[in-house]
Write a protein that holds these residues in place. Sequence first.
Motif, PDB file in Angstrom:
ATOM      1  N   ALA A  83      28.889 -59.764  -5.226  1.00 13.04           N
ATOM      2  CA  ALA A  83      28.039 -59.117  -4.227  1.00 13.04           C
ATOM      3  C   ALA A  83      28.865 -58.300  -3.244  1.00 13.04           C
ATOM      4  N   MET A  84      29.956 -58.847  -2.794  1.00  9.43           N
ATOM      5  CA  MET A  84      30.788 -58.146  -1.816  1.00  9.43           C
ATOM      6  C   MET A  84      31.515 -56.969  -2.442  1.00  9.43           C
ATOM      7  N   ALA A  85      31.935 -57.126  -3.688  1.00 10.03           N
ATOM      8  CA  ALA A  85      32.655 -56.045  -4.360  1.00 10.03           C
ATOM      9  C   ALA A  85      31.734 -54.872  -4.668  1.00 10.03           C
ATOM     10  N   SER A  86      30.453 -55.164  -4.887  1.00  8.41           N
ATOM     11  CA  SER A  86      29.507 -54.094  -5.221  1.00  8.41           C
ATOM     12  C   SER A  86      29.110 -53.274  -4.004  1.00  8.41           C
ATOM     13  N   GLN A  87      29.190 -53.855  -2.805  1.00  8.60           N
ATOM     14  CA  GLN A  87      28.761 -53.161  -1.594  1.00  8.60           C
ATOM     15  C   GLN A  87      29.927 -52.673  -0.746  1.00  8.60           C
ATOM     16  N   ASN A  88      31.075 -53.291  -0.867  1.00  7.96           N
ATOM     17  CA  ASN A  88      32.212 -52.970  -0.021  1.00  7.96           C
ATOM     18  C   ASN A  88      33.495 -53.005  -0.846  1.00  7.96           C
ATOM     19  N   PRO A  89      34.560 -52.392  -0.335  1.00  7.97           N
ATOM     20  CA  PRO A  89      35.827 -52.361  -1.088  1.00  7.97           C
ATOM     21  C   PRO A  89      36.572 -53.695  -1.043  1.00  7.97           C
ATOM     22  N   LEU A  90      36.015 -54.723  -1.696  1.00  7.44           N
ATOM     23  CA  LEU A  90      36.690 -56.009  -1.798  1.00  7.44           C
ATOM     24  C   LEU A  90      37.619 -55.961  -3.006  1.00  7.44           C
ATOM     25  N   ARG A  91      38.880 -56.294  -2.793  1.00  2.64           N
ATOM     26  CA  ARG A  91      39.858 -56.231  -3.872  1.00  2.64           C
ATOM     27  C   ARG A  91      40.275 -57.632  -4.296  1.00  2.64           C
ATOM     28  N   LYS A  92      40.449 -57.792  -5.579  1.00  2.00           N
ATOM     29  CA  LYS A  92      40.878 -59.076  -6.140  1.00  2.00           C
ATOM     30  C   LYS A  92      42.341 -58.975  -6.563  1.00  2.00           C
ATOM     31  N   ILE A  93      43.154 -59.913  -6.111  1.00  2.00           N
ATOM     32  CA  ILE A  93      44.574 -59.946  -6.464  1.00  2.00           C
ATOM     33  C   ILE A  93      44.854 -61.277  -7.149  1.00  2.00           C
ATOM     34  N   SER A 137      35.974 -54.796   4.895  1.00  2.00           N
ATOM     35  CA  SER A 137      36.661 -54.912   3.612  1.00  2.00           C
ATOM     36  C   SER A 137      37.217 -56.321   3.485  1.00  2.00           C
ATOM     37  N   GLY A 138      37.982 -56.537   2.430  1.00  2.00           N
ATOM     38  CA  GLY A 138      38.556 -57.857   2.247  1.00  2.00           C
ATOM     39  C   GLY A 138      39.401 -57.949   0.996  1.00  2.00           C
ATOM     40  N   VAL A 139      40.101 -59.055   0.891  1.00  2.00           N
ATOM     41  CA  VAL A 139      40.954 -59.341  -0.257  1.00  2.00           C
ATOM     42  C   VAL A 139      40.692 -60.765  -0.702  1.00  2.00           C
ATOM     43  N   VAL A 140      40.512 -60.966  -1.987  1.00  2.00           N
ATOM     44  CA  VAL A 140      40.405 -62.313  -2.526  1.00  2.00           C
ATOM     45  C   VAL A 140      41.628 -62.548  -3.395  1.00  2.00           C
ATOM     46  N   PRO A 172      33.615 -54.232  12.664  1.00  2.00           N
ATOM     47  CA  PRO A 172      34.769 -54.253  11.752  1.00  2.00           C
ATOM     48  C   PRO A 172      35.254 -55.666  11.452  1.00  2.00           C
ATOM     49  N   ILE A 173      35.059 -56.093  10.200  1.00  2.00           N
ATOM     50  CA  ILE A 173      35.491 -57.417   9.758  1.00  2.00           C
ATOM     51  C   ILE A 173      36.334 -57.265   8.506  1.00  2.00           C
ATOM     52  N   PHE A 174      37.440 -57.991   8.460  1.00  2.00           N
ATOM     53  CA  PHE A 174      38.274 -58.011   7.250  1.00  2.00           C
ATOM     54  C   PHE A 174      38.438 -59.464   6.828  1.00  2.00           C
ATOM     55  N   LEU A 203      27.745 -61.955   6.906  1.00  2.00           N
ATOM     56  CA  LEU A 203      28.729 -61.449   7.854  1.00  2.00           C
ATOM     57  C   LEU A 203      29.401 -60.186   7.334  1.00  2.00           C
ATOM     58  N   PHE A 204      29.582 -60.116   6.033  1.00  2.00           N
ATOM     59  CA  PHE A 204      30.292 -58.978   5.449  1.00  2.00           C
ATOM     60  C   PHE A 204      29.541 -57.668   5.652  1.00  2.00           C
ATOM     61  N   ASN A 205      28.244 -57.756   5.862  1.00  2.00           N
ATOM     62  CA  ASN A 205      27.428 -56.540   5.996  1.00  2.00           C
ATOM     63  C   ASN A 205      27.063 -56.223   7.442  1.00  2.00           C
TER      64      ASN A 205
END
Length: 530
Positions: free
Chosen positions: A326-336, A137-140, A302-304, A296-298
């Motif tokens: 691309a990352m948001a469509s495949q994984n729970p990437l959240r934008k803040i 997952s991740g946060v932008v 476990p990578i955050f 790397l995201f795929n």
Amino acid sequence: LVLSNIISKMILKEIDKRYQSCLGLLHDLNRSEDFLDIYPDSEQTVIPISAQFQADSNATSDAILDDQLAQLQLIQSIQQHKVNLTCQSLDVPMQLGSKDRTSVLKAPHNIYGRDKELETIIDIFSASILLPKKLNSGVVVVGYSGSGKSSLITEALSKITKLPRLGNQYVLVQAKFPQYSNTPFECLTGLFQDLFRVILEREQERETILLARMKKELGSDLVVLAEQLIPQLHTHFPNLPAMAKLSTMESLTRLREVICNWVLFVSRVLYRAAIIIFLDDLQWGDENSISMVKGLFNLDCPIFFFFAVRGNEIKDNSLVKSLILAMASQNPLRKITLEALDVASVTSIVGEMTGSANDKIQDLATIVTHKTLGNPFFVTQFVGRLYDEGLLIFNVDTQEWEYDIQSINDMGSTENVVLLLVDQIHKLPHETAHILQIGSCIGSVFPISLICELSQLPMSEVLERVSEALNRGFVQPKFTNSSVLYSNKDESSISKCSSNDDPKEFSFLHDRVHEGFYLSIPEDEKTALH
């Protein structure tokens, strides 16, 4: 006891908690007399420092006990002479530092107005990495320059790495994309070198086994890693064969595969501990690095990811937009997205800078908010400008900060922080500005040793010149391995490495500061510096 507390405050480890002014110290010393009822000098007896601390290191335990017994007897003698160390009229201990006000501004160390965003980041991390089956997952974090993106992520990381459920099952590496660079993978190269340092430190008692495992599991990838990413590998594997030559496209494809294999190997060595990666200034990422991050995201480990990116530059940056989508469509990437601070938050910043209660600087904070549009970095720069121009002064008699609202209101706003910074740079001593101009050509982080080489000045001279910029908040010191944060059972390793020695590197406080110094270089000198 009172004097002991005063001395203890003077030597506290945290500088900000020591006395900040001579007046504050003098007030407490004078006030301490109210707590003492001591007979004339002829009847006083001075208690010597314990012989235990003065004794030779080879002193026997019996000798130390004898000294302690002698001190007890001395104390009894003092009591007989009625030397009374009692509070006269107060029922509570004396409060130290009540009048300790500094006449200079302090750089704020806390973040304000971001509690909601901070809580959201921690929740996102907990909902992915702390699950039994860890999810990538991740946060932008998006915001204008100076909105506090990096500060927010750094604060979030300090809290995340202390979560009891995470324990020691993580490794954190971070890097910053340089604004002026034509070197592919320059930012990511530092990350992978840091990962190598981490596993070496974690497995130092079994280093031979680790290196043998690397040779067995990575095979020919070791050659590519050593040649293109981690030159330190040559020290541990001195007889590696030459790297096979490929076309440009084939070489990039090979490098992507090698990097993925390297990250997977690190994950296996660390028993699938969470790999936390913080990439700052994503808007300056090169095409190859952005593509690698997608890969790397795929990975099946476990990578955050934490990304910080300027919101005003995303619209024109197709690379960053494609990565986020691309990352948001495949994984729970959240934008803040970080919005401007309100008056209450700006009041807290100004209060910390001046050491004043909020009600004392409410009017000042209101106009500062208006002038800076609630941008945290603009706020600190603007308040510093008020101080430099004599519009914000400390009254020693009243022990309060004073300001002229009308004069401040007549000042221009800080919509262009670069121009503001360039104006402040011109007020620096020429010797200091020149050193930082050299540093700006090196990058956002510059080694002192390289500055010495380029300026042909001794280390002591360079550090003395940089100290002026440090005092004004243009740069901050960095110590060896400060980009690596990892955890093990030793609690001291959870925080950034630090040292009591002189810093080996300095970094500009903000990329706008870096840009300001770079733009201040006369055009005819830029070529020579580069």
